[in-house]
Design a protein around this motif. Structure first.
Motif, PDB file in Angstrom:
ATOM      1  N   UNK A  88      -8.099   0.750   3.676  1.00 61.17           N
ATOM      2  CA  UNK A  88      -7.554   2.108   4.208  1.00 61.17           C
ATOM      3  C   UNK A  88      -6.667   1.706   5.311  1.00 61.17           C
ATOM      4  N   UNK A  89      -6.335   2.413   6.240  1.00 64.26           N
ATOM      5  CA  UNK A  89      -5.393   2.340   7.319  1.00 64.26           C
ATOM      6  C   UNK A  89      -6.143   2.658   8.589  1.00 64.26           C
ATOM      7  N   UNK A  90      -5.953   1.542   9.647  1.00 66.67           N
ATOM      8  CA  UNK A  90      -6.531   1.782  10.912  1.00 66.67           C
ATOM      9  C   UNK A  90      -5.856   2.779  11.869  1.00 66.67           C
ATOM     10  N   UNK A  91      -5.577   3.965  11.548  1.00 69.00           N
ATOM     11  CA  UNK A  91      -4.882   5.038  12.536  1.00 69.00           C
ATOM     12  C   UNK A  91      -5.526   6.164  12.579  1.00 69.00           C
ATOM     13  N   UNK A  93      -5.798  10.354  12.456  1.00 72.44           N
ATOM     14  CA  UNK A  93      -5.073  11.391  11.834  1.00 72.44           C
ATOM     15  C   UNK A  93      -4.023  11.936  12.279  1.00 72.44           C
ATOM     16  N   UNK A  94      -2.930  12.284  11.320  1.00 69.31           N
ATOM     17  CA  UNK A  94      -1.637  12.898  11.907  1.00 69.31           C
ATOM     18  C   UNK A  94      -0.987  12.310  12.926  1.00 69.31           C
ATOM     19  N   UNK A  97       5.269  10.216  12.106  1.00 67.51           N
ATOM     20  CA  UNK A  97       6.140  11.200  11.508  1.00 67.51           C
ATOM     21  C   UNK A  97       6.867  10.693  10.288  1.00 67.51           C
ATOM     22  N   UNK A  98       6.799   9.314  10.075  1.00 72.60           N
ATOM     23  CA  UNK A  98       7.372   8.615   8.804  1.00 72.60           C
ATOM     24  C   UNK A  98       6.581   7.456   8.634  1.00 72.60           C
ATOM     25  N   UNK A  99       6.037   7.547   7.215  1.00 71.42           N
ATOM     26  CA  UNK A  99       5.306   6.113   6.894  1.00 71.42           C
ATOM     27  C   UNK A  99       6.408   5.463   5.595  1.00 71.42           C
ATOM     28  N   UNK A 100       6.611   4.200   5.711  1.00 74.56           N
ATOM     29  CA  UNK A 100       7.178   3.660   4.572  1.00 74.56           C
ATOM     30  C   UNK A 100       6.168   2.369   4.160  1.00 74.56           C
ATOM     31  N   UNK A 101       6.616   2.103   2.852  1.00 77.91           N
ATOM     32  CA  UNK A 101       5.855   1.148   2.099  1.00 77.91           C
ATOM     33  C   UNK A 101       6.720   0.478   1.189  1.00 77.91           C
ATOM     34  N   UNK A 102       7.670  -0.378   1.235  1.00 77.38           N
ATOM     35  CA  UNK A 102       8.472  -0.910   0.351  1.00 77.38           C
ATOM     36  C   UNK A 102       7.934  -2.214  -0.503  1.00 77.38           C
ATOM     37  N   UNK A 103       7.960  -1.974  -1.612  1.00 76.35           N
ATOM     38  CA  UNK A 103       7.321  -3.234  -2.512  1.00 76.35           C
ATOM     39  C   UNK A 103       5.890  -3.640  -2.107  1.00 76.35           C
ATOM     40  N   UNK A 104       4.978  -2.676  -1.872  1.00 79.74           N
ATOM     41  CA  UNK A 104       3.936  -2.681  -1.283  1.00 79.74           C
ATOM     42  C   UNK A 104       2.409  -2.336  -2.480  1.00 79.74           C
ATOM     43  N   UNK A 105       2.948  -1.083  -2.976  1.00 85.44           N
ATOM     44  CA  UNK A 105       1.746  -0.330  -3.826  1.00 85.44           C
ATOM     45  C   UNK A 105       1.555  -1.065  -4.986  1.00 85.44           C
ATOM     46  N   UNK A 116      -4.141   8.295  -0.162  1.00 86.83           N
ATOM     47  CA  UNK A 116      -4.968   9.231   0.540  1.00 86.83           C
ATOM     48  C   UNK A 116      -5.046   9.074   2.050  1.00 86.83           C
ATOM     49  N   UNK A 117      -4.940   7.799   2.271  1.00 86.04           N
ATOM     50  CA  UNK A 117      -4.956   7.286   3.678  1.00 86.04           C
ATOM     51  C   UNK A 117      -3.520   7.514   4.423  1.00 86.04           C
ATOM     52  N   UNK A 118      -2.457   7.293   3.581  1.00 85.13           N
ATOM     53  CA  UNK A 118      -1.130   7.558   4.297  1.00 85.13           C
ATOM     54  C   UNK A 118      -0.836   9.166   4.279  1.00 85.13           C
ATOM     55  N   UNK A 119      -1.561  10.117   3.495  1.00 85.90           N
ATOM     56  CA  UNK A 119      -1.559  11.277   3.594  1.00 85.90           C
ATOM     57  C   UNK A 119      -2.370  11.743   5.010  1.00 85.90           C
ATOM     58  N   UNK A 120      -3.388  11.146   5.097  1.00 83.33           N
ATOM     59  CA  UNK A 120      -4.275  11.382   6.354  1.00 83.33           C
ATOM     60  C   UNK A 120      -3.717  11.200   7.752  1.00 83.33           C
ATOM     61  N   UNK A 121      -2.889   9.883   7.754  1.00 80.73           N
ATOM     62  CA  UNK A 121      -2.304   9.804   9.079  1.00 80.73           C
ATOM     63  C   UNK A 121      -0.765  10.178   9.266  1.00 80.73           C
ATOM     64  N   UNK A 122      -0.269  10.979   8.223  1.00 81.68           N
ATOM     65  CA  UNK A 122       0.882  11.497   8.310  1.00 81.68           C
ATOM     66  C   UNK A 122       0.948  12.674   8.760  1.00 81.68           C
TER      67      UNK A 122
END
Length: 128
Positions: A88-91, A93-94, A97-105, A116-122
């Motif tokens: 997951x991601x240790x941040x 909720x909300x 403002x911007x989340x990037x993940x280049x060459x990660x997924x 799901x985690x990206x959506x949760x913290x965005x």
């Protein structure tokens, strides 16, 4: 022969650079603004800082698992958290403002969790 010295590595490097420039140009063209930015898999932070500059970020965060990359990105002023994104991601909720993940997924097993985690913290969740 080392991977970095072979023709395929040089070709991949060209496409990687083109990918980065295309993304940065998109941010600039559409005048994307973001106060708080997270770069998942931030590496040494070079691209992270370019993204932050392009969007006028005031707070820049990164997540990485590699100590050498964390040290390099931290030395550039990026607030880096060492974390295995497979968990997951240790941040909160909300938060971003911007989340990037280049060459990660493509390197993780549980993409559903990371999305799901990206959506949760965005912050955009509040706009839906």
């Amino acid at each position: 022969m080392e991977w970095k010295d072979c023709k395929h590595s040089r070709e991949a490097g060209k496409y990687y650079s083109l990918n980065q420039e295309t993304f940065l140009n998109f941010l600039r063209k559409h005048k994307i603004r973001a106060k708080r930015v997270l770069d998942i898999g931030c590496g040494g932070g070079e691209l992270t800082l370019k993204i932050a500059e392009a969007v006028g970020a005031e707070e820049v965060y990164g997540v990485h698992i590699n100590d050498k990359a964390i040290k390099a990105a931290s030395s550039k002023g990026i607030e880096v958290v060492k974390y295995n994104i497979e968990n997951g991601l240790p941040f909160e909720d909300n938060f971003f403002d911007l989340i990037t993940a280049n060459q990660v997924f493509e390197h993780i097993n549980n993409t559903k969790l990371l999305f799901s985690e990206t959506f949760r913290i965005l912050k955009i969740r509040d706009m839906l």
